[in-house]
Structures are given as structure tokens and as C-alpha cells.
Design an enzyme around this catalytic site. Structure first.
Site, PDB file in Angstrom:
ATOM      1  N   LYS A  10       0.809  -1.132  -0.167  1.00 17.82           N
ATOM      2  CA  LYS A  10       0.068   0.006   0.070  1.00 17.82           C
ATOM      3  C   LYS A  10       0.852   1.457   0.113  1.00 17.82           C
ATOM      4  O   LYS A  10       1.877   1.202   0.714  1.00 17.82           O
ATOM      5  CB  LYS A  10      -0.877  -0.054   1.135  1.00 17.82           C
ATOM      6  CG  LYS A  10      -1.934   1.122   1.163  1.00 17.82           C
ATOM      7  CD  LYS A  10      -2.739   0.680   2.528  1.00 17.82           C
ATOM      8  CE  LYS A  10      -3.838   1.923   2.629  1.00 17.82           C
ATOM      9  NZ  LYS A  10      -4.628   1.689   3.557  1.00 17.82           N
ATOM     10  N   SER A  62      -9.128   2.823   2.746  1.00 20.92           N
ATOM     11  CA  SER A  62      -8.166   3.477   2.103  1.00 20.92           C
ATOM     12  C   SER A  62      -7.118   2.537   1.325  1.00 20.92           C
ATOM     13  O   SER A  62      -6.500   2.819   0.345  1.00 20.92           O
ATOM     14  CB  SER A  62      -7.235   4.508   2.727  1.00 20.92           C
ATOM     15  OG  SER A  62      -6.546   3.613   3.800  1.00 20.92           O
ATOM     16  N   SER A  87     -10.586   0.469   6.358  1.00 23.33           N
ATOM     17  CA  SER A  87      -9.735   0.663   5.316  1.00 23.33           C
ATOM     18  C   SER A  87      -9.307  -0.718   4.522  1.00 23.33           C
ATOM     19  O   SER A  87      -8.829  -0.593   3.473  1.00 23.33           O
ATOM     20  CB  SER A  87      -8.959   1.631   5.142  1.00 23.33           C
ATOM     21  OG  SER A  87      -9.170   3.020   5.556  1.00 23.33           O
TER      22      SER A  87
END
Length: 491
Positions: free
Chosen positions: A102, A177, A201
Site C-alpha cells: 500500500k 483507503s 480501510s
């Protein structure tokens, strides 16, 4: 409508397994199978990497899931991995397996933008612990995955990278996210993907994209540089199968003294604890926690999924939550983290930032220290209430989120109550488990009439990560999901 008991509708049937070419099938093969094929020399790490990178080259321009590819390095490491196999050298548990990181996680000498124009040129000079561990286990990163600015929302859109598209419907929200991670998992762009979860997320993008994601107990995976989010931000795996998530969690978990909140004890071998069934477990089912609005389709699909636990021999009881409704103060508690972290950036560079994040920070400036302290007291009370709940029940199942995917140019779905920043209104099932630090996962449970995925959340008490994984695995075996593939790349 498609439920957990039903096949996808006619328009989706071309997405089932068996319809793709050999390279596509390789890209959708679970990591647990790939490591065995590599170890017995039935599959070359170079062949696997070539197939994955070819698929990335084809689909990433359509999906916008990987913002910083590292293909050249990945190919070089695949060659090294192959040499190790052919030389009969010891292999790690992820040897030769492609994965993604990520774009909030530090990666040495690899750009880490965090979805922001203000960080567009930031290149860390060190790796986060999870990056070191994944690489040490033989995993090979193919790039960094997209996130909304500073990972502040569950909408797959950022000022720096633009919209990242849900693979089930272009232009629709893939969640956040951990946006790009969920997209990559769903679209077969490598089998293993790392996410993080401060208010949903990992789980919300898993719900929107039809994959598996688990937020383990707080501190299970060390986070460095440590998040200044008052112990609500967790790291977790995002995959197509539960066994892959267990494998990835084994590698990432364990103590690290750079994170003062990391758990001291090494975790169990989760992959060895997936089997055994759920017969006799006390399972609470709450369709709305007693205080949350839920779209009708979500409600119906999740209620069908809950019946599966009765079929598996669990004692299922429909309940309301016994903890206080935290929809009023919970978002404000989370908001204070954003104010503390990004107030100076908003004051100097608001015109370059996500308007929703700016609105959130500006609105949160009025929260006083006394208000924040009161919310921390309420958080401690919430934890105790939830701890007592899990004294009565082994597991809690619920929707993962209140809505299905919606257009990614919106912060909140059109039919939902609008707000300048508070998207948590449709993610109210997720953040109580961030506030409590308890493990929770999202499993694919079915599809809406429009063909959009719906997730079932499975949660457990503190440190019950293995139980949540085992329950997820049992549900996966009872209602398989990995054969369903999004239509992207099929034409």
C-alpha cells in the site's frame, strides 16, 4: 438478486473460473498453491512473474490500481528466486510470490506518495517492518497500490492519482483507503496484497470489490513509522482466499520494538488453524447493530449469509449490540487524528488537497482537548462493553458496510444523507472494531441485482484472530466465492 446461496446473474457468468487463458488462470491461482508449485519445480518464478506483469500492463491503465510499478526490480528478483529453486537452496514461505504494498507504507528507495500532491516526490530511506518480512519470506513486490489522500476516506479517488476503478463496474468506488490493493486482488494482479485499516480501510474495499480482507487484533502486525492515530490503525492482508490471508498474516505478524504497541508474542501458525469447523459456537448476528441504517439489498444478502452459520452447526442468535451507539462521537474521535496530523498542511496548501479532507480538518478544529479526553473515556467504556459482549458470544456477524459500491466521484452515495466529510455514516459496522482493537474480517457474501459485491463481516474478541480466520474459512468452504471474477479484461 444474487445472495450467498445463488450464482451470479447471467451478465456475470462469463466471470466464472475456467473461462480465462492459461496466463489468466495462473494469475488467479492462490499463493498457497503457487508456493508448492514453485518448490517442486513445476512452476518457474519467472514464468509466474511474467504472467502477472503482463496482466498488470494490460489492466492497470484501465483500473489505476498500482501508482508506482516496480516491474524491473520484480523481474530481477524473480530471476534470483528461480536460481535459488534450481540450486536447491532453502526457500521462504512466500518464495517467488508477487505481491503489492500500500502506498502509505515506507519502502526504501521507492516513491511513497500517500495519495497526496504534497508527497508526490517523497522517497523513504528505509523499509517498514512488514516490507522487510515479506521480502525475507521470498515475496516480490510488483509496486505500490493507490490510496485516497493520506488514507483519509473509503472512496477510491485522490488528487494525486485520480479515480481507481472498481473492477466490477468502471467509474465506481473500489473502497479505501486500501483501494488499489482490493482492486488488484479482485482483478488477479498478484495473489497477495497489504492493506491497512483505521476505520474500515481493509474491510470496506474488500466488501466493495468482492475479496477477503482481515483487520487483525491491534498490534499483531507492527506499524513503523508508528501511526499517529491513537491506536486505531491496523495493518492486514487482502487476498482472494482465506488461506492466502492466513499465510500472509503469519509472515507480517510478530513483535518489533520500533512499534511500542506491537504484541510481544509471536503469532500462531494461522495456516495450521483454519480447519476444524464451527459446530457449537455461539454466534451473534446483528443486521444493523440496533442503530445503523442499511440498504435493503445489503440487508437481504447478509441475512441469507447468516443462515449458513446455522447450517454449519453454530448456535446463531439475532441480537442488537450491547455497546453504546458510537455514531455521534466515534467519527469525531477519528476526526481529531486528522486535525492533529494535517492541520498545518491544510493551512498552507488546502487548494492542492482533497476538499473532503480539508472540510474534515477545518470542522474538527473546534474540538477541544476536554472533548477529546471525554471521547477517550467513552472509548475505554466501549471496549469494556464489547469485551463483555464477546464473553457471551464467540463471533459476531453483520454487514461489512451499509451500501454497495457507488460512483467514485462522490464521497457519499447519492441516496444517502449528505455531509461535507462524514463518510463514516455508511461504514458504521467497521470502526467499532478499530476503537476496540478487536479482529474483524470481510468475506464475499453475494451480489446485488446490479452485480456489485456485498461483504459479510465476521468479528471476534481481542486476540481471537485465529478464530475469525477459521470462521471465514468455514464460510468460504460452505459458500465459495473465489470462482467469481470481475468482467474487467475478459473482452
Amino acid at each position: 438478486m444474487t445472495t450467498a446461496n445463488q450464482e451470479p446473474q447471467e451478465s456475470e457468468k462469463n466471470t466464472d473460473s475456467g473461462q480465462g487463458n492459461i496466463e489468466e488462470e495462473l494469475c488467479y491461482t492462490p499463493a498457497t498453491e503457487l508456493v508448492k508449485l514453485i518448490a517442486n519445480k513445476s512452476l518457474s518464478p519467472v514464468e509466474l512473474m511474467d504472467a502477472v506483469l503482463a496482466r498488470v500492463e494490460k489492466l492497470n491503465p484501465v483500473l489505476n490500481a498500482i501508482c508506482t510499478p516496480t516491474a524491473e526490480t520484480a523481474r530481477a528478483l524473480a530471476n534470483v528466486a528461480e536460481s535459488m529453486v534450481m540450486s536447491d537452496k532453502p526457500l521462504g514461505p512466500l518464495h517467488g510470490i508477487p505481491l503489492t504494498i500500500k502506498d502509505t507504507i515506507y519502502t526504501k528507495d521507492v516513491r511513497t506518495m500517500i495519495g497526496s500532491r504534497l508527497k508526490a516526490d517523497f522517497i523513504p530511506n528505509e523499509d517498514a517492518p512488514l516490507v522487510t518480512r515479506l521480502r525475507g519470506a521470498g515475496g516480490i513486490s510488483i509496486g505500490k497500490t493507490t490510496v485516497p489522500e493520506y488514507a483519509w476516506t473509503v472512496v477510491s479517488n485522490s488528487p494525486q492519482t485520480g479515480i481507481s476503478h472498481n473492477p466490477w463496474k468502471r467509474g465506481f468506488n473500489a473502497g479505501g483507503s486500501s483501494s488499489g490493493a482490493a482492486i488488484c486482488a479482485a482483478a488477479g494482479l498478484a495473489p497477495l496484497h497489504q492493506g491497512s485499516d483505521g476505520a474500515g480501510s481493509v474491510r470496506v474495499p474488500a466488501h466493495f470489490c468482492g475479496i477477503y480482507g482481515i483487520k487483525p487484533s491491534y498490534g499483531r502486525i507492527p506499524n513503523y513509522p508508528t501511526s499517529n492515530a491513537d491506536s486505531i490503525s491496523h495493518i492486514g492482508p487482502m487476498t482472494r482466499t482465506v488461506a492466502d490471508a492466513a499465510l500472509m498474516l503469519e509472515v507480517m505478524a510478530g513483535p518489533d520494538d520500533r512499534d511500542m504497541s506491537s504484541l510481544e508474542a509471536n503469532p500462531p501458525k494461522y495456516t495450521k488453524l483454519l480447519e476444524g469447523g464451527l459446530e457449537g459456537l455461539r454466534v451473534a448476528f446483528s443486521p444493523d447493530f440496533g442503530y445503523l441504517p442499511v440498504d435493503t439489498e445489503i440487508d437481504q444478502i447478509v441475512k441469507q449469509a447468516a443462515l449458513v452459520f446455522e447450517e454449519m452447526g453454530c448456535h446463531v442468535e439475532q441480537v442488537k449490540s450491547t455497546w453504546d451507539d458510537c455514531t455521534e462521537w466515534g467519527p469525531k474521535f477519528w476526526q481529531t487524528m486528522l486535525v492533529g496530523n494535517y492541520r498545518s498542511a491544510v493551512e498552507t496548501s488546502a487548494e492542492l488537497m482533497d476538499p473532503g479532507l480539508v472540510a474534515c480538518v477545518e470542522d474538527g478544529k473546534s474540538i477541544s482537548f476536554a472533548d477529546f479526553h471525554e471521547m477517550r473515556v467513552r472509548r475505554l467504556s466501549l471496549y469494556e462493553q464489547m469485551r463483555q459482549f464477546f464473553d457471551q458470544y464467540d463471533l459476531l456477524i453483520s454487514p461489512t458496510a451499509s451500501v454497495a459500491a457507488f460512483p467514485a466521484d462522490r464521497l457519499i452515495p447519492e441516496h444517502w444523507a449528505q455531509h461535507s466529510w462524514n463518510w463514516l455514516s455508511y461504514a458504521g459496522f467497521s470502526y467499532p472494531f478499530n476503537l476496540s482493537g478487536m479482529p474483524a474480517a470481510s468475506c464475499p457474501a453475494g451480489f446485488t441485482a446490479a452485480g456489485l459485491p456485498v461483504g459479510l463481516q465476521i468479528a471476534g474478541g481481542r486476540f481471537q484472530d485465529a478464530l475469525v480466520l477459521r470462521a471465514s474459512r468455514a464460510f468460504e468452504e460452505a459458500r465459495p466465492w473465489a470462482q467469481h471474477r470481475p468482467p474487467v479484461g475478459t473482452s
